[in-house]
Design a protein around this motif. Sequence first.
Motif, mmCIF file in Angstrom:
data_model
loop_
_atom_site.group_PDB
_atom_site.id
_atom_site.type_symbol
_atom_site.label_atom_id
_atom_site.label_comp_id
_atom_site.label_asym_id
_atom_site.label_seq_id
_atom_site.Cartn_x
_atom_site.Cartn_y
_atom_site.Cartn_z
ATOM 1 N N SER A 187 0.840 -1.206 0.000
ATOM 2 C CA SER A 187 0.000 0.000 0.000
ATOM 3 C C SER A 187 0.866 1.244 0.000
ATOM 4 N N LEU A 188 0.242 2.367 -0.344
ATOM 5 C CA LEU A 188 0.831 3.689 -0.161
ATOM 6 C C LEU A 188 0.008 4.428 0.887
ATOM 7 N N LEU A 189 0.696 5.039 1.842
ATOM 8 C CA LEU A 189 0.026 5.749 2.930
ATOM 9 C C LEU A 189 0.197 7.251 2.763
ATOM 10 N N ILE A 190 -0.842 7.991 3.093
ATOM 11 C CA ILE A 190 -0.776 9.448 3.200
ATOM 12 C C ILE A 190 -1.139 9.810 4.624
ATOM 13 N N GLN A 191 -0.179 10.376 5.334
ATOM 14 C CA GLN A 191 -0.323 10.699 6.751
ATOM 15 C C GLN A 191 -0.772 9.462 7.543
ATOM 16 N N GLY A 192 -0.149 8.332 7.212
ATOM 17 C CA GLY A 192 -0.371 7.116 7.984
ATOM 18 C C GLY A 192 -1.623 6.337 7.651
ATOM 19 N N ARG A 193 -2.296 6.687 6.550
ATOM 20 C CA ARG A 193 -3.535 5.983 6.193
ATOM 21 C C ARG A 193 -3.510 5.573 4.728
ATOM 22 N N GLY A 194 -3.978 4.361 4.464
ATOM 23 C CA GLY A 194 -4.083 3.857 3.099
ATOM 24 C C GLY A 194 -5.249 2.894 3.003
ATOM 25 N N LYS A 195 -5.369 2.249 1.859
ATOM 26 C CA LYS A 195 -6.497 1.326 1.657
ATOM 27 C C LYS A 195 -6.016 0.131 0.839
ATOM 28 N N PHE A 196 -5.822 -0.999 1.537
ATOM 29 C CA PHE A 196 -5.472 -2.241 0.862
ATOM 30 C C PHE A 196 -6.751 -2.985 0.494
ATOM 31 N N ASP A 197 -6.732 -3.637 -0.649
ATOM 32 C CA ASP A 197 -7.896 -4.397 -1.109
ATOM 33 C C ASP A 197 -7.929 -5.738 -0.380
ATOM 34 N N CYS A 198 -8.727 -5.817 0.671
ATOM 35 C CA CYS A 198 -8.793 -7.043 1.466
ATOM 36 C C CYS A 198 -9.318 -8.227 0.654
ATOM 37 N N SER A 199 -10.106 -7.954 -0.373
ATOM 38 C CA SER A 199 -10.668 -9.041 -1.171
ATOM 39 C C SER A 199 -9.601 -9.761 -1.993
ATOM 40 N N SER A 200 -8.410 -9.168 -2.108
ATOM 41 C CA SER A 200 -7.345 -9.804 -2.882
ATOM 42 C C SER A 200 -6.638 -10.901 -2.092
ATOM 43 N N LEU A 201 -6.893 -10.979 -0.800
ATOM 44 C CA LEU A 201 -6.280 -12.010 0.031
ATOM 45 C C LEU A 201 -7.029 -13.324 -0.147
ATOM 46 N N THR A 202 -6.298 -14.432 -0.085
ATOM 47 C CA THR A 202 -6.909 -15.732 -0.356
ATOM 48 C C THR A 202 -6.791 -16.724 0.793
ATOM 49 N N SER A 203 -5.762 -16.599 1.642
ATOM 50 C CA SER A 203 -5.595 -17.586 2.714
ATOM 51 C C SER A 203 -6.685 -17.404 3.763
ATOM 52 N N PRO A 204 -7.137 -18.493 4.404
ATOM 53 C CA PRO A 204 -8.214 -18.400 5.406
ATOM 54 C C PRO A 204 -7.877 -17.454 6.552
#
Length: 575
Positions: free
Chosen positions: A194-211
């Motif tokens: 991710s890239l953060l701006i002032q300590g905040r970003g948004k990762f796409d949680c739906s891209s994760l696959t492991s349980p």
Amino acid sequence: MMMQLLISLLMVSAIITIVPTSVESARIRHYKWDVKNEFKSPDCFKKLVITINGRSPGPTILAQQGDTIIVELKNSLITENLAIHWHGIRQIGSPWFDGTEGVTQCPIQPGETFKYQFVVDRPGTYLYHAHYGMQRDAGLYGSIRVALPDGELEPFAYDYDRSVILNDWYHKSTNELSTGLSSIPFQWVGEPQSLLIQGRGKFDCSSLTSPSSTDPKVCNSSNPECSPYVLTVIPGKTYRLRVSSLTSLSALSFQIEGHNMTVVEADGHYVEPFVVKNLFIYSGETYSVLIKTDQNPTRNYWMQTNIVSRSSNTSAGLAILNYYPNHPKRSPPSSPSEGPKWDDVDPRLAQSLSIKARKGMGRAPPQTSDRVIVLLNTQNEVNGFRRWSVNNVSFQHPKTPYLISLKHKLTGQFDEKPPPDGYDFANYNIYVKQNNSNATTSNGIYRLKFNTTVDIILQNANTMNPNNSETHPWHLHGHDFWVLGYGSGKFDIDNDPKKYNLVDPIEKNTVPVHPYGWTALRFVANNPGTWAFHCHIESHFYMGMGIVLEEGIERVGKLPSSILGCGASKDLRVP
């Protein structure tokens, strides 16, 4: 301006005491910080983060020129040592508080409280961050804003003053990342999640696959911790936005939808103003830009970062420029832009060449130098380990910090043979992958004659991957330097110096060397101490891309006992 500073001081959540020394003199600003690990979700993915008083980024240090800063730092990390570098603060008269483990101090051990004390001698925009191992990657960083003394004015006008730190973010721990870098086979850190701006970003949680990772307790896009950073502005005003980068790896482009930015400061020095739509910024750099909130006030706008200089699939970093009284969580109606092409070097080089000292406010550099050091940046393998090197020498830290060894005359603590001042200029081809079979590791240092003028030429070259040359931001501790020039290709030591800008070069403490290019710097070795000069990409310095300079060690005062206690200095520390 003073009222804004007082308001900001009241908002600082760190414990701070301001002690006036007199009506006319500077003040003492006293901070108490507790550094520890906490679970945080800055980009919606939960991981251990190193915090200061529960925050990452940490509290902003607010001061005026000439103030003394005292930071009482408790290391509550339990199992990790610690050191904090005050990035851009020259530490004149206090080289032992530069905060560079292995160079100027022993690390702060778990459970210890360490006191940093130094003077902020120049106004401007600066940073602080961890300087032990790769801890900066874990969130230990923050801003330093130094205002002019009361009654003095900046050479530009604005209504409000704000800061924003740009960063990239990894989900693996710093121990996992560093272990991979020092393993056989080599395991690269890869692109950030991710890239953060002032300590905040948004990762796409739906891209994760492991349980385990799909558990909403691990990655939750609705977590308020990862809601976009919001900068609220009043229409019709001018804002000074202090933009800094502390990325671990990435060079960035920063832009604000629909708004031009006028660059007025770089690394604490006033710039002859120029306008950009995209601000290219490299790890360790700080800029001040002026923006006018003169757009349609009925909507909000995107603030955005994109990775440049690397082919990356990392999503853009996004924040919201919130025009009051619109709701701060109201997304802009437009889509974020694609950003500039990652591999287009020309606009980045053009921006570097545009940065000059403000007319009538810059210091003229010495017209000649006493010594020239050319540093060839290469990637190598040494005994099967992948390393970064300078002139085929890969840096490694000594067990006893240089400042202590030299001041206390502790012999045998580092290699007395100095690294080379250059490389095989005539025969080395910077455009092809080289074997560099003669590469070595060393903790030798460059000894500079005090008060002499030194030129350093950073020369970029091909990595161990064919047709690849990376951008390296180099940061010098203890000094500012004049940026005399940039160029493409191999530096011509006979002709390129004739093209140096000796009229109005900007002074900086961090500067990029562009792919297959060179950058020329000049500084005066007049600050007694030992000073690191290194690539500010965290993994590159960890892999050996740096040097240490010594100057005027005999002029350094008595070292405080608090910095002692490691290596050969174990018996020197007084409880």
